[in-house]
Design a protein around this motif. Sequence first.
Motif, PDB file in Angstrom:
ATOM      1  N   ALA A  97       0.848  -1.198   0.000  1.00 10.02           N
ATOM      2  CA  ALA A  97       0.000   0.000   0.000  1.00 10.02           C
ATOM      3  C   ALA A  97       0.884   1.248   0.000  1.00 10.02           C
ATOM      4  O   ALA A  97       1.781   1.388   0.851  1.00 10.02           O
ATOM      5  CB  ALA A  97      -0.909  -0.001   1.230  1.00 10.02           C
ATOM      6  N   ASP A  99       1.178   5.700  -0.506  1.00 11.44           N
ATOM      7  CA  ASP A  99       0.451   6.953  -0.307  1.00 11.44           C
ATOM      8  C   ASP A  99       0.569   7.846  -1.542  1.00 11.44           C
ATOM      9  O   ASP A  99       1.082   7.431  -2.589  1.00 11.44           O
ATOM     10  CB  ASP A  99       0.930   7.663   0.955  1.00 11.44           C
ATOM     11  N   VAL A 154      -4.093   5.575   1.832  1.00 10.68           N
ATOM     12  CA  VAL A 154      -3.780   4.680   0.708  1.00 10.68           C
ATOM     13  C   VAL A 154      -4.237   5.301  -0.609  1.00 10.68           C
ATOM     14  O   VAL A 154      -5.390   5.726  -0.748  1.00 10.68           O
ATOM     15  CB  VAL A 154      -4.442   3.303   0.909  1.00 10.68           C
ATOM     16  N   LEU A 157      -2.631   0.348  -4.519  1.00  9.31           N
ATOM     17  CA  LEU A 157      -2.408  -1.004  -4.020  1.00  9.31           C
ATOM     18  C   LEU A 157      -1.911  -1.868  -5.160  1.00  9.31           C
ATOM     19  O   LEU A 157      -2.422  -1.780  -6.283  1.00  9.31           O
ATOM     20  CB  LEU A 157      -3.709  -1.600  -3.465  1.00  9.31           C
TER      21      LEU A 157
END
Length: 530
Positions: A97, A99, A154, A157
Amino acid sequence: MTADAIVAGRTSLGIELGSTRIKACLIGEDATVLAAGSHDWENRFEGRVWTYSLEDVWDGIRSAYGDLIGDVERRFDVRLDTVGAIGVSAMMHGYLAFDADDELLVPFRTWRNTTTGRAAAELTDLFGTNIPLRWSVAHVYQAVLDQEPHVPEVRFLTTLAGYVHWKLTGRRVLGVGDASGMFPIDAATGRYDDELLQRFDGIVADAAPALRLGELLPEVLMAGHAAGELTAEGGALLDPSGRLGAGIVFCPPEGDAGTGMVATNAVAPRTGNVSAGTSIFAMVVLERPLERVHHELDLVTTPAGDPVAMVHCNNGASELAAWAAMFGRFATVAGAPVDSDATFDALFREALDGEADAGGLLAYNHLAGEPIAGLDEGRPLFVRTPDSRLTLANFMRAQLYGVFGTLSLGMRVLEDEGVALDLMFAHGGMFRTAGVAQRFLAGALGAPVAVGETASEGGAWGIAVLASYVAHAQEYDLSGYLNDRVFADAGIQVVEPSPEDVAGFAAFLDRYRAGLAVERAAVANMPTGR
């Protein structure tokens, strides 16, 4: 000449990040292996999470690629400055994950983690299809349920293969096979199932109102699509010397299950493959949808998007390797040292002299949890009764049977569904000793098992083949390309199951099921740690 082809870039490069080894494989236009490189690595159990650091990822990739460069120079006396196409493969699933600044939010949670029980169970009920513990969507939802503070941050992914591909090309994409281990795929569209995405967003609306899962997942691509080109920054990550220039085309990144299917030419209905390494899994290409939901089975796809039933077991050949290492050490202290390959070969061949049911012995290879067997944690065990026959031959046959034990529990479910299997292909290092693991697997499955010359090359060769397929996708579908261009003259050895082995393994498996009570007691009463 081969050297001229290498210099001209008439080659394809495959890189696969396996659980214990990172491999690089260079193939020619006829898919023959020209050179290879590797780097050994291990996951770490930190903070009760199985993980690899991203620094180890790149150190390992550079090491494997550097080893391949050296192999090219030794074999052909030329420098490797370019290739025709590149593909990246890796272990599937897990949780990576990132940012908004492309920073990793929490340590990589690999497929081996089994801490997503509540999430997997609730999503299975919500979706009406099995969501295993290791799937990426289960990790996402568990993080929401646990109110982990990073969840609102998040923005992306992906899987391990998707991450490496992203950094090498700048493209946030996945091959459909790898994507199908993140979130269910709609067979009609070849994309994430939109209705199920909406259900997911609805179930997390209160706890994570800003979370829109479809916006966080990589774009899905089928085999044969160009999936970006090597950037200058990516080239520096792969080859710090700067010799590998930008602009090399990539195929979609794939998971190890999909590349294993390619490596064994098991992408057509009624075929399947078994891949054995740290984990072991079987992939069977389906002719029709399954009638019921089964927790033992994942529903994923081939790299071309065809539906596949997957029996995935967290524990493969690691425990077998530990016993082989101990016997190898005994040979050394006894004054007769042998190398690792010779140790495995001698022990495997000894197993051929064991009784068909392994003499009443039992071996459990569960270093980690095993959902198919109902285990949240694992304890490797060797068990026998006073009247069992403890010989080296029976011991080794039990250890080899144990590698296939949990896999066979899942395969029995497919049998009950009436799934037909004409031929099972096998690959992985344990099949290098001819006629041993292959024979025992045929007995375990009750089906013919084929092993090809590329069996020990595995997924690194498979993803190199997928990279080469990009240039031919307008001419062939994937199955046709493999049949006509890759496997037309391949050397394949097929072993039919013997009635004695089938009956012997069935008796072993009956004891194996009953003995799981011992395994559960060990988990309950023997905590990990020294």
